[in-house]
Scaffold this motif. Structure first.
Motif, PDB file in Angstrom:
ATOM      1  N   GLY A 156     -67.104  28.269  -1.518  1.00 13.01           N
ATOM      2  CA  GLY A 156     -66.722  28.844  -0.236  1.00 13.01           C
ATOM      3  C   GLY A 156     -67.532  30.073   0.133  1.00 13.01           C
ATOM      4  O   GLY A 156     -67.241  30.731   1.123  1.00 13.01           O
ATOM      5  N   LEU A 157     -68.552  30.384  -0.667  1.00  8.61           N
ATOM      6  CA  LEU A 157     -69.315  31.604  -0.412  1.00  8.61           C
ATOM      7  C   LEU A 157     -70.326  31.431   0.710  1.00  8.61           C
ATOM      8  O   LEU A 157     -70.709  32.401   1.351  1.00  8.61           O
ATOM      9  N   ILE A 158     -70.770  30.221   0.924  1.00  4.38           N
ATOM     10  CA  ILE A 158     -71.698  29.970   2.024  1.00  4.38           C
ATOM     11  C   ILE A 158     -71.231  28.773   2.850  1.00  4.38           C
ATOM     12  O   ILE A 158     -70.396  27.994   2.396  1.00  4.38           O
ATOM     13  N   GLU A 159     -71.771  28.665   4.045  1.00  2.00           N
ATOM     14  CA  GLU A 159     -71.473  27.527   4.904  1.00  2.00           C
ATOM     15  C   GLU A 159     -72.789  26.935   5.363  1.00  2.00           C
ATOM     16  O   GLU A 159     -73.700  27.666   5.731  1.00  2.00           O
ATOM     17  N   THR A 160     -72.879  25.619   5.397  1.00  2.00           N
ATOM     18  CA  THR A 160     -74.105  25.044   5.917  1.00  2.00           C
ATOM     19  C   THR A 160     -73.783  24.368   7.234  1.00  2.00           C
ATOM     20  O   THR A 160     -72.745  23.749   7.394  1.00  2.00           O
ATOM     21  N   ARG A 161     -74.682  24.539   8.172  1.00  2.00           N
ATOM     22  CA  ARG A 161     -74.531  23.900   9.474  1.00  2.00           C
ATOM     23  C   ARG A 161     -75.763  23.054   9.705  1.00  2.00           C
ATOM     24  O   ARG A 161     -76.871  23.583   9.875  1.00  2.00           O
TER      25      ARG A 161
ATOM     26  N   ASP B 261     -65.908  23.039  14.926  1.00  2.27           N
ATOM     27  CA  ASP B 261     -65.272  22.913  13.627  1.00  2.27           C
ATOM     28  C   ASP B 261     -66.224  23.252  12.490  1.00  2.27           C
ATOM     29  O   ASP B 261     -65.821  23.555  11.393  1.00  2.27           O
ATOM     30  N   LEU B 262     -67.501  23.234  12.734  1.00  2.00           N
ATOM     31  CA  LEU B 262     -68.541  23.559  11.743  1.00  2.00           C
ATOM     32  C   LEU B 262     -68.722  22.480  10.685  1.00  2.00           C
ATOM     33  O   LEU B 262     -69.841  22.134  10.336  1.00  2.00           O
ATOM     34  N   SER B 263     -67.618  22.004  10.148  1.00  2.00           N
ATOM     35  CA  SER B 263     -67.730  21.050   9.047  1.00  2.00           C
ATOM     36  C   SER B 263     -67.986  19.637   9.561  1.00  2.00           C
ATOM     37  O   SER B 263     -68.188  18.717   8.784  1.00  2.00           O
ATOM     38  N   GLN B 264     -67.967  19.451  10.869  1.00  2.00           N
ATOM     39  CA  GLN B 264     -68.184  18.131  11.440  1.00  2.00           C
ATOM     40  C   GLN B 264     -69.304  18.206  12.481  1.00  2.00           C
ATOM     41  O   GLN B 264     -69.440  19.212  13.158  1.00  2.00           O
ATOM     42  N   PRO B 265     -70.074  17.137  12.650  1.00  2.00           N
ATOM     43  CA  PRO B 265     -71.117  17.146  13.672  1.00  2.00           C
ATOM     44  C   PRO B 265     -70.530  17.487  15.030  1.00  2.00           C
ATOM     45  O   PRO B 265     -69.477  16.963  15.415  1.00  2.00           O
ATOM     46  N   ILE B 266     -71.206  18.346  15.747  1.00  2.00           N
ATOM     47  CA  ILE B 266     -70.694  18.788  17.034  1.00  2.00           C
ATOM     48  C   ILE B 266     -70.609  17.631  18.020  1.00  2.00           C
ATOM     49  O   ILE B 266     -69.633  17.477  18.737  1.00  2.00           O
ATOM     50  N   TYR B 267     -71.634  16.783  18.052  1.00  2.00           N
ATOM     51  CA  TYR B 267     -71.637  15.691  19.027  1.00  2.00           C
ATOM     52  C   TYR B 267     -70.446  14.765  18.775  1.00  2.00           C
ATOM     53  O   TYR B 267     -69.821  14.256  19.699  1.00  2.00           O
TER      54      TYR B 267
ATOM     55  N   GLN C 153     -67.537  15.663  17.597  1.00  2.00           N
ATOM     56  CA  GLN C 153     -66.328  16.326  18.072  1.00  2.00           C
ATOM     57  C   GLN C 153     -66.215  16.190  19.585  1.00  2.00           C
ATOM     58  O   GLN C 153     -65.116  16.018  20.111  1.00  2.00           O
ATOM     59  N   ILE C 154     -67.348  16.273  20.251  1.00  2.00           N
ATOM     60  CA  ILE C 154     -67.316  16.110  21.701  1.00  2.00           C
ATOM     61  C   ILE C 154     -66.845  14.700  22.039  1.00  2.00           C
ATOM     62  O   ILE C 154     -65.973  14.494  22.898  1.00  2.00           O
ATOM     63  N   VAL C 155     -67.423  13.719  21.341  1.00  2.00           N
ATOM     64  CA  VAL C 155     -67.031  12.331  21.585  1.00  2.00           C
ATOM     65  C   VAL C 155     -65.538  12.155  21.382  1.00  2.00           C
ATOM     66  O   VAL C 155     -64.842  11.555  22.213  1.00  2.00           O
ATOM     67  N   GLN C 156     -65.048  12.674  20.299  1.00  2.00           N
ATOM     68  CA  GLN C 156     -63.635  12.462  19.993  1.00  2.00           C
ATOM     69  C   GLN C 156     -62.722  13.164  20.988  1.00  2.00           C
ATOM     70  O   GLN C 156     -61.706  12.605  21.410  1.00  2.00           O
ATOM     71  N   GLN C 157     -63.084  14.388  21.347  1.00  2.00           N
ATOM     72  CA  GLN C 157     -62.239  15.108  22.286  1.00  2.00           C
ATOM     73  C   GLN C 157     -62.225  14.416  23.651  1.00  2.00           C
ATOM     74  O   GLN C 157     -61.172  14.227  24.252  1.00  2.00           O
ATOM     75  N   LEU C 158     -63.397  14.031  24.112  1.00  2.00           N
ATOM     76  CA  LEU C 158     -63.452  13.414  25.438  1.00  2.00           C
ATOM     77  C   LEU C 158     -62.841  12.018  25.434  1.00  2.00           C
ATOM     78  O   LEU C 158     -62.062  11.674  26.327  1.00  2.00           O
TER      79      LEU C 158
END
Lengths: 134, 134, 134, 134
Positions: free
Chosen positions: A72-77, D16-22, D24-29
């Motif tokens: 949990g010390l780093i986050e990757t994006r 959410d950071l831990s999930q691909p942004i695109y 999340q957009i798909v799911q929300q829309l």
DNA sequence: GTGGTCTAGACCACG
DNA sequence: GTGGTCTAGACCACA
């Protein structure tokens, strides 16, 4: 402190041979984070940058980064890079827990040599006293 | 104290799984010698005896004994067996040197987390305090 | 059930393409352990055996095994092989926790589509009803 | 409900950071459309607007919109903008099909852990019950 | 024989 | 550009 481009090369202070490289990366970076030498949320070198700087294979750096992420010390994006966690709590707990573990291990090893905790306190009082730093 | 035949089986207090077996043998025996639990010149179990007692491969015990012999803590006499060194000096120096090494390593690790020697002294003062023993 | 030599080849039921191979290994093995298809303490295929059986690189299998070890579901003993944990508790907790997580995720996804938990209960009542299994 | 200019900013509930942004957009829309939170034929934000509102790269939004268009949930009209489909049937089928897929996947995962559909029904009966939502 | 680590490439998903 | 996964080898420590 933020890691600037020019800092990357200076990471070459690693390279111990007797220890796995990925482990050394983990320890150096987790140490830097625990001590607060790296700001919350600061960007750390990309896998490729650090690999080049250390003359190590990218996979080795990936291995280290994944271990740090697990803690949990780093986050990757994806597509953006790797960053120090933004949670001070996580860092604080990591530091406290690791310190306690190290202390326990140390005292246990000393006890095996016949030194009581009081003996250790005494040794520590006369410190520093340069022996062989290994 | 002398190790009798019947003591061998009791060595089964080892077997940690997460650590190399030969390492654990080295630490247990060197610890027993350093603490004085084994007399100077005392006979220790033969490779075969110990291997059987621990249900370990003989090779593993050989490896451990070689490391102990390199430290000068034990001596092998062809056809007679293996014995604790008769030199109290060797043992004393081993103990002192190892303790110093452990202390240095420990302080170095704590320093990496941002704890000064003084911080460590302070932590040690409030000890014991059960954390997770790992 | 113990994994016999001849079972290894049959592990070829994996190979999904759309999912990381190491992930599939993790899921198949953790599933087998959770369901009790593998005995406590049973030996599982060596890294090389499984890699050959799956026609995957040894490293890929290593990756999977390390993840399973991190979960506590398996133990590796250098030079001996890899074994299912001997702790029924660890397995039970893994199963319960994962089931709860899956349930929560599922209900959350359904809620996003406008299905209430009651709607889901209703859907489940009319199950099975073969749609596209993906 | 129509998405007004001022609503765009409020989409920041993503990230959410831990999930691909695109993703999340798909799911929300798609969720909003499936639930009926967005009217048939309603205009949705332009790529640039949404990208700005989410502080995401335009490419990322494009990727998401393409996926939604492939499903038939949205339509792009050159020079006019992007709109929710006017076909209630498409939406209904999307919702039904996705629900069935999610249900099948979920039951399959539970089966892998040794839970029968009946076990799942039982678990669902005792819901809600806060576990760790991951 | 076993697992642990590493290299030097490769391709993919993401932004 | 970023990180994630994978390959096909290699060498080492351990039993």
């Amino acid at each position: 402190m933020h890691l600037e481009q020019r800092d990357v090369g200076s990471f070459r202070f690693l390279l111990d041979l007797s220890q796995p490289i990925y482990e050394q990366i983990v320890q150096q970076l987790s140490g830097a984070i625990a001590r607060g030498d790296l700001d919350l949320g600061a960007k750390i070198p990309s896998v490729r940058e650090l690999a080049q700087g250390l003359r190590a294979a990218p996979n080795t750096v990936v291995h280290a980064y994944q271990e740090l992420e697990r803690e949990g010390l780093i986050e990757t994006r994806r597509g953006q890079g790797t960053f120090v966690t933004t949670s001070a709590t996580v860092i604080h707990e990591f530091r406290a827990k690791l310190a306690q573990t190290l202390l326990n291990q140390f005292l246990q090893q000393m006890e095996r040599l016949g030194f009581s905790p009081d003996d250790v306190r005494h040794l520590l009082r006369e410190y520093p006293k340069e022996g062989d730093r290994t």
